[in-house]
Design a protein around this motif. Sequence first.
Motif: not given
Length: 199
Positions: A100-115, A144-155
């Motif tokens: 979940i941590a790399p997923m959350v970071n990837a959202i903000e990083d267009p250069n990430s392979a996971l973005h 949608g961004s807030e929903l993703f944040d809630l997913i990250a928090a619960l995960a």
Amino acid sequence: MRADARKNYNHLLSVARDVFMEEGANASLRDIARRAEVGLGTLYRHFPSREALLEALLRSSFEALATRADELQKSGDSADALMLWLQEIIAFTHEHRGVIAPMVNAIEDPNSALHASCITLRAAGAALLARAQADGRARADLNGSELFDLIAALAWLREQPSHAPRADRLFSVIAGAILEIPKKSKARSHPGIQTKECP
């Protein structure tokens, strides 16, 4: 890709999958190379970053979750569809400890392979949320961004041994905050939500 390079690529993926399942997404890349009996340089030639390795490992799972969201768009009840997809994506992150941590970071990083994959997942969740909002089944002030944040928090919560027993209870609390229950059925719990007492 040459046959020997393809063999190394597939072998590294297989070993990395085992190591990540055992140790989580923060496992040492050097250990993965050692267990695969290749040099670290060989690993980096195939996967120049941890995110690139995770993307290769999880690509099919990300695609399946996005496809699942598309399928649920056609289901009868938009609130049920949203809650079911939330449960499934949280279960996915729980099975892939530390992702979940790399997923959350990837959202903000267009250069990430996971973005790209993570943006697609966020959009899939946002579409389910928008459908529920259009039906008057989800609160209108959530995006949608807030929903993703809630997913990250619960995960993240499910990954913490001391807090994991409360994860289902807190999912119910968060679900109740997301959904707009019709007035005539407020006394009835949502069919997709389990209610448990916190231990």
